[in-house]
Design a protein around this motif. Structure first.
Motif, PDB file in Angstrom:
ATOM      1  N   GLU A 118       0.930  -0.916   0.153  1.00 53.11           N
ATOM      2  CA  GLU A 118       0.016   0.065   0.003  1.00 53.11           C
ATOM      3  C   GLU A 118       1.063   1.230  -0.101  1.00 53.11           C
TER       4      GLU A 118
ATOM      5  N   CYS B 164      -5.244  -1.218   6.491  1.00 51.67           N
ATOM      6  CA  CYS B 164      -4.285  -1.739   5.547  1.00 51.67           C
ATOM      7  C   CYS B 164      -3.554  -2.831   6.434  1.00 51.67           C
TER       8      CYS B 164
ATOM      9  N   ARG C 266      -2.333  -6.003   3.890  1.00 52.75           N
ATOM     10  CA  ARG C 266      -1.120  -5.565   3.133  1.00 52.75           C
ATOM     11  C   ARG C 266      -0.014  -6.153   3.564  1.00 52.75           C
TER      12      ARG C 266
END
Length: 339
Positions: A62, A114, A118
């Protein structure tokens, strides 16, 4: 025989339980070397289940940047996209998110979200408790974070990628002092003061001027928060009450507005004007001899270096130096080398 557990597998492989879970369920976020250790432990302990034959999950990274619409961040977002394409979708999957600079809580929430999905995060963020807390959560979940452009000293991040902002400010101060032909007032215009980068540029500039050029008069910083109209208003008001301005240093955006106000007061091209980032406006101002020097951060190098560091961490578990590994050299641009 005692039933095998994730804890037992993790202990034998020398990793955490979450890592074992990621490998067995093929969710990524684990280096190939670590994945092999886990799979070897699983085989040795005789876990009866179908195992992944090959571990080629692309890393999902990200990239969170500012939504302020400035040339630098527009260029940086594009450079990340191009650098990711070169690496290939089988190795890296990039998600880019632009978040307004005036909403740190929204940024913090996005970082936290995230950290669940991620493999790594590259983020531009300013100094705010909510952001620090979000980065601490990433650290606890084993998600490496790289800060980019402006650093967050003391935060739970893998390293910082960017120029030495204090050094850039000091360089601008030295250029200003050496170039001035007469004593007088120098105006400092800053972007969003919430960001460490702007504070460091101003600090470095002030240090050199005060230490080496005592004849130069520095006034309070005009904080424009990267807003064109506010910058113009502050600068116009200042110039209406001063007739001895010999220089201006702008740490952020707004150069088109600044140049208009300077021209209105017959100072454009007459005072030393130093700013940051090489783009359409600053190129034009350099050509017209209105801007004396531009300090450019080199956006492409930021993107390439950040991706290189994060991939070495994910794939080889290399731990970078917090500052040295991610140092980007800024470029000094004049009217003679801007094309």
């Amino acid at each position: 025989m005692k039933k095998l557990t994730l804890e037992m597998l993790a202990q034998m492989a020398g990793v955490g339980v979450a890592t074992v879970d990621r490998v067995l369920n093929e969710r990524g976020g684990v280096s190939p070397e670590t994945a092999r250790k886990v799979l070897q432990a699983v085989r040795e302990l005789g876990l009866k289940r179908i195992l992944p034959d090959e571990y080629k999950h692309p890393w999902h990274i990200e990239v969170i940047l500012s939504a302020n619409g400035s040339f630098f961040f527009t260029r940086l977002a594009q450079d990340f996209s191009e650098a990711g394409s070169i690496l290939g979708y089988q190795r890296v999957r990039l998600s880019r998110t632009l978040i307004s600079e005036d909403d740190p809580h929204k940024l913090a929430r996005h970082i936290e979200k995230c950290s669940e999905k991620r493999d790594a995060i590259i983020v531009f963020a300013h100094d705010h408790p909510a952001v620090y807390a979000a980065l601490a959560l990433c650290h606890s979940r084993g998600v490496p974070v790289i800060t980019i452009v402006t650093d967050l000293p003391g935060a739970s991040r893998l390293c910082h990628v960017g120029i030495n902002q204090l050094q850039a400010g000091r360089t601008a101060g030295l250029l200003m002092g050496r170039t001035l032909q007469q004593p007088g007032e120098v105006i400092m215009v800053s972007g969003n003061i919430d960001y460490t980068a702007h504070r460091q540029r101003i600090a470095g500039f002030r240090q050199v001027i005060q230490q080496r050029f005592p004849a130069v008069i520095l006034r309070e910083v005009l904080v424009g928060q990267d807003q064109r109209e506010k910058i113009q208003q502050l600068l116009n008001t200042y110039l209406q009450n001063s007739d001895n301005v010999v220089g201006i240093y702008n740490t952020g955006s707004g150069n088109s507005g600044i140049s208009e106000i300077l021209a209105h007061h017959h100072l454009l091209g007459q005072c030393i004007y130093i700013t940051h980032e090489l783009y359409t406006v600053t190129r034009r101002l350099l050509t017209e001899d209105a801007v004396s020097f531009v300090l450019d951060q080199h956006a492409r190098q930021h993107a390439q270096l950040a991706l290189d560091i994060v991939l070495r961490k994910l794939e080889k578990d290399e731990v970078p130096d917090v500052y040295l590994s991610g140092k980007v050299d800024f470029r000094l641009i004049t009217a003679e080398n801007h094309l």
